[in-house]
Write a protein that holds these residues in place. Sequence first.
Motif, short mmCIF file in Angstrom:
data_model
loop_
_atom_site.label_atom_id
_atom_site.label_comp_id
_atom_site.label_asym_id
_atom_site.label_seq_id
_atom_site.Cartn_x
_atom_site.Cartn_y
_atom_site.Cartn_z
N SER A 51 0.97 -1.34 -0.27
CA SER A 51 0.03 0.16 0.12
C SER A 51 0.88 1.35 0.15
N ARG A 52 2.07 1.29 0.08
CA ARG A 52 2.86 2.19 0.04
C ARG A 52 4.32 1.77 -0.52
N ASP A 54 7.91 3.94 -0.63
CA ASP A 54 8.73 5.21 -0.41
C ASP A 54 9.96 5.48 -1.42
N TYR A 75 0.58 5.09 -6.25
CA TYR A 75 1.33 5.61 -5.27
C TYR A 75 1.28 7.25 -5.24
N ASN A 76 1.78 7.70 -6.56
CA ASN A 76 1.48 9.12 -6.38
C ASN A 76 0.45 9.60 -5.89
N HIS A 77 -0.69 9.00 -6.06
CA HIS A 77 -2.05 9.60 -5.61
C HIS A 77 -2.20 9.08 -4.17
N LEU A 78 -1.78 8.16 -3.86
CA LEU A 78 -1.94 7.70 -2.31
C LEU A 78 -1.01 8.60 -1.42
N GLN A 79 0.03 9.01 -1.96
CA GLN A 79 1.06 9.56 -1.20
C GLN A 79 1.22 11.08 -1.19
N ILE A 83 7.80 9.86 -6.48
CA ILE A 83 8.53 8.93 -5.83
C ILE A 83 9.89 8.81 -6.09
N ASN A 128 15.86 7.25 3.54
CA ASN A 128 15.10 7.49 4.68
C ASN A 128 15.98 7.02 6.15
#
Length: 244
Positions: A51-52, A54, A75-79, A83, A128
């Motif tokens: 679901s993600r 990073d 993922y662009n939309h969700l986050q 990316i 990260n």
Amino acid sequence: MIGCDCAVCQSTDARDKRLRPSVMVDVAGRARILVDTTPDLRQQALTHGISRVDAILFTHGHADHILGLDEIRRYNHLQGGAIPCYADAMTWDTLRHVFSYAFDGVARLGGGVPRVDAREIGGPFAVNGVRVVPVPLWHGRLPVLGFRFGDFAYLTDCNRLDDEAWGLVEGVETLVIDALRDKPHTTHFTVAGALAVVARIGARRSYLTHMTHDLGYAATNARLPAGVELAYDGLVLDVRVDVE
Ligand SMILES: [Zn+2]
Ligand SMILES: [Zn+2]
Ligand SMILES: [Zn+2]
């Protein structure tokens, strides 16, 4: 394989149902790092509940490792943003060419292009705070990258390591290595070739990946030495990564 009625393609063992090669390194509280965007990315993400994402690392620009890049739109939309994607200069050339619509800067009605924060790999880096060591590998005549995260190394699509690479994989405890089939191939390790790498690195456990339908799960596993297994879709391994 499409249109194949061999025993492996017709096998009912779930571990003989293989999508294209990719791994996710999930470091709790830090980052979910995806290696390669295969043509099967959407199915892999749905099957395994990804679901993600990073960051994305690319090993090389071959179709079976990049063609799912468009799927990161979700993922662009969700986050809510681009990316970070890491690749070497040659792979970026390929990505910019194959996915020209994502890089040409032309505004499109309805949006809908993958948003990529392009970063060129020039040595070890961190995502990260998770340390990533690129390992230069030979895939026939093509220089490609494997990746080392702490005591884990993922070395897909290769048939030779040079002195620099041998140094970078020293002390690896969990190894994933290309082993296409038994018959020689110009750009991939055979099972015997992979086992020679496995023996030299001496990891606690090693997994073969990128197999063709020549290699069925049960039959191949039965003839591998102790500490070596075929990888399969959905395999989960606990490894130690380095964090900064
Ligand atoms: Zn087959
Ligand atoms: Zn390849
Ligand atoms: Zn490949």
